[in-house]
Design a protein around this motif. Structure first.
Motif, short mmCIF file in Angstrom:
data_model
loop_
_atom_site.label_atom_id
_atom_site.label_comp_id
_atom_site.label_asym_id
_atom_site.label_seq_id
_atom_site.Cartn_x
_atom_site.Cartn_y
_atom_site.Cartn_z
N MET A 109 3.59 -0.95 1.15
CA MET A 109 2.18 -1.31 1.02
C MET A 109 1.57 -0.67 -0.23
N GLY A 110 1.98 0.56 -0.53
CA GLY A 110 1.49 1.18 -1.76
C GLY A 110 1.87 0.37 -2.98
N ALA A 111 3.12 -0.09 -3.01
CA ALA A 111 3.58 -0.90 -4.14
C ALA A 111 2.85 -2.24 -4.19
N LEU A 112 2.63 -2.87 -3.04
CA LEU A 112 1.94 -4.16 -3.00
C LEU A 112 0.50 -4.02 -3.49
N ILE A 113 -0.17 -2.95 -3.08
CA ILE A 113 -1.54 -2.72 -3.52
C ILE A 113 -1.59 -2.53 -5.03
N ALA A 114 -0.67 -1.74 -5.54
CA ALA A 114 -0.65 -1.47 -6.98
C ALA A 114 -0.29 -2.71 -7.79
N ARG A 115 0.61 -3.52 -7.26
CA ARG A 115 1.12 -4.67 -8.02
C ARG A 115 0.22 -5.90 -7.90
N ASP A 135 8.07 5.45 12.11
CA ASP A 135 7.20 4.62 11.28
C ASP A 135 7.81 4.42 9.90
N LEU A 136 7.38 3.36 9.22
CA LEU A 136 7.84 3.15 7.85
C LEU A 136 7.33 4.28 6.97
N PRO A 137 8.15 4.77 6.05
CA PRO A 137 7.83 6.03 5.37
C PRO A 137 6.85 5.88 4.20
N LEU A 138 6.06 6.92 4.01
CA LEU A 138 5.26 7.10 2.80
C LEU A 138 5.86 8.29 2.05
N THR A 139 6.33 8.04 0.85
CA THR A 139 6.94 9.09 0.03
C THR A 139 6.09 9.29 -1.23
N GLU A 140 6.52 10.19 -2.08
CA GLU A 140 5.80 10.44 -3.32
C GLU A 140 5.70 9.18 -4.17
N ALA A 141 6.72 8.32 -4.11
CA ALA A 141 6.69 7.08 -4.88
C ALA A 141 5.54 6.19 -4.42
N GLY A 142 5.36 6.10 -3.11
CA GLY A 142 4.26 5.30 -2.58
C GLY A 142 2.91 5.88 -2.93
N VAL A 143 2.80 7.19 -2.87
CA VAL A 143 1.54 7.85 -3.22
C VAL A 143 1.19 7.62 -4.68
N GLU A 144 2.18 7.73 -5.56
CA GLU A 144 1.94 7.49 -6.99
C GLU A 144 1.47 6.06 -7.23
#
Length: 440
Positions: free
Chosen positions: A301-307, A345-354
């Motif tokens: 989701m982090g990647a989708l929001i950013a992209r 749950d699906l993970p949130l890592t530093e990559a997602g936070v960035e």
């Protein structure tokens, strides 16, 4: 720096009890280790990957965030009053209120989980509809309890298969008070007219033994092995106890089937009284540097929001609700209203936070994790989370050892501060990013 003023609550007899339960003064959000809110002890650490810089953007107008009212209209309306956004014409929970001047200038974001627990799902929905009818700016976010009802009702309309045969029972005992309310609302109705026999109703509503054998193969590749085992265990418990809980509420399986069909008309048909509820629901909302949602994020989701941006996220959410419910419920989209950052749950890592921070988001504002001492700030991989489920409904409060009806709101203000108001904390908590910069 002067502390912000608390919301103005009109001096009216209807507000006296609410005013008496709320804090009278503000304090800086507690930082010290061992305080009533010790979740902040790591926020000032130099190793915390926080973006507490001048790049924060604040909403153009105040945002009033209220989450997880869980079918307690009295708590919901008292919280609207506590925010300074409405004034009552009658007792809280009656649906009789109007906007104040401050309410007309604000945006109300309702953080999901309006349903289940009680005391009244139907009155809660009518109170929420009244907020819309006042002309208020309202955003309604999807909660896991809300969408479980939608998926349970929709699964009855679909051809049964392994992916949807468990979704009605997955609602569990928490949906039974809603069904009982709907039944009691029309005592003269011939509920059992045209309803099939008990065995047929049971087969249409509950997963059979063969479902437990087929589910692992169906879910493999979508869920982890641990997730599959967890789902099987949960569904075994819910399926085995569902009828017993219904009977304790005075409903046999045929009556439940009849009421569920009527709920389809109420919630899923354009002429239904509550059709607007799911129709208006969104997954996420961004105001300034704040992302509002029910639970949290994962890397996808982090990647989708950013992209692709938040408009695309909400469009995919609306489309997914009309598609395969199984694929939706175990996806990153649904993780947004389900996650508690557990191993399952699906993970949130530093990559997602960035990725999230690259899109200008500095903090998540959400419910889902109930707190008993007011709002809390916490970190997930360095991303700031404002946990704003302050245990409003009286059912949850009894379980948590809290008294009476909950009351409070979270206000994100254009004047660069957050105000956390709760009747379970003696002060209104004030957060300013510059305060944390100074502490760091």
């Amino acid at each position: 720096m002067p502390r912000p003023a608390l919301p103005t609550i009109k001096s009216r007899p209807e507000h006296a009890d609410i005013r008496a339960r709320l804090p009278l003064t503000c304090c800086d959000w507690p930082l010290e280790k061992g305080s009533a809110d010790s979740s902040l002890r790591n926020l000032t650490s130099p190793s915390a990957n926080l973006q507490l810089d001048d790049d924060w953007h604040w909403p153009r107008r105040p945002v009033i965030f209220i989450s997880d009212p869980h079918a307690d209209p009295q708590a919901f309306e008292a919280s609207l009053v506590a925010s300074g956004g409405v004034k009552l014409k009658d007792t809280a929970g009656s649906g009789h209120f109007t906007l104040t001047k401050a309410g007309r200038k604000a945006e109300f974001i309702i953080g999901g989980d309006c349903l289940d627990k009680g005391p009244s799902n139907l009155q809660m929905l009518r109170s929420l509809k009244r907020l819309y009818d006042t002309g208020a700016s309202v955003t309604l976010l999807a909660g896991n309890h809300d969408l479980r009802l939608m998926m349970g009702l929709r699964s009855m309309q679909q051809k049964r298969h392994t992916g949807n045969a468990h979704l009605f029972a997955r609602m569990g005992k928490k949906v039974i008070p809603l069904f009982r309310e709907v039944l009691d609302a029309e005592p003269g109705r011939n509920w059992l007219k045209g309803v099939p026999d008990a065995d047929t109703c049971r087969k249409r509503l509950l997963p059979g033994e063969d479902w437990f054998e087929r589910f692992p193969d169906h879910a493999r590749g979508i869920l982890t092995e641990a997730g599959i085992a967890r789902e099987l265990k949960k569904m075994r418990s819910k399926a085995d106890s569902f009828e017993r809980h219904c009977e304790a509420a005075g409903m046999d399986i045929r009556t439940v089937y009849a009421v569920a069909r009527h709920c389809q008309k109420l919630f899923l048909k354009p002429r239904g009284e509550f059709y607007w509820f799911f129709k208006r629901m969104q997954l996420v909302r961004k105001r300034g540097s704040f992302l509002f949602l029910h639970a949290g994020l994962d890397d996808a989701m982090g990647a989708l929001i950013a992209r692709r941006g938040l408009k695309t996220v909400n469009k995919r959410f609306r489309k997914a609700l009309k598609g395969d419910l199984f694929s939706f419920y175990y996806s990153s989209l649904a993780n947004t209203f389900r996650t508690k950052y557990r191993a399952a749950d699906l993970p949130l890592t530093e990559a997602g936070v960035e990725a999230v921070q690259s899109s200008g988001i500095r903090a998540l504002v959400h419910g889902h994790i109930n707190r008993t001492r007011g709002q809390r700030l916490a970190l997930q991989q360095g991303l700031l989370h404002l946990e704003a489920d302050i245990t409003l409904d009286r059912h949850s409060r009894r379980q948590e050892g809290l008294r009476g009806v909950g009351c409070g709101a979270t206000i994100i203000h254009p004047k660069r501060h957050i105000l956390g108001i709760s009747n379970d904390y003696p002060f209104a908590k004030v957060f300013r990013p510059e305060t944390f910069n100074a502490a760091r």
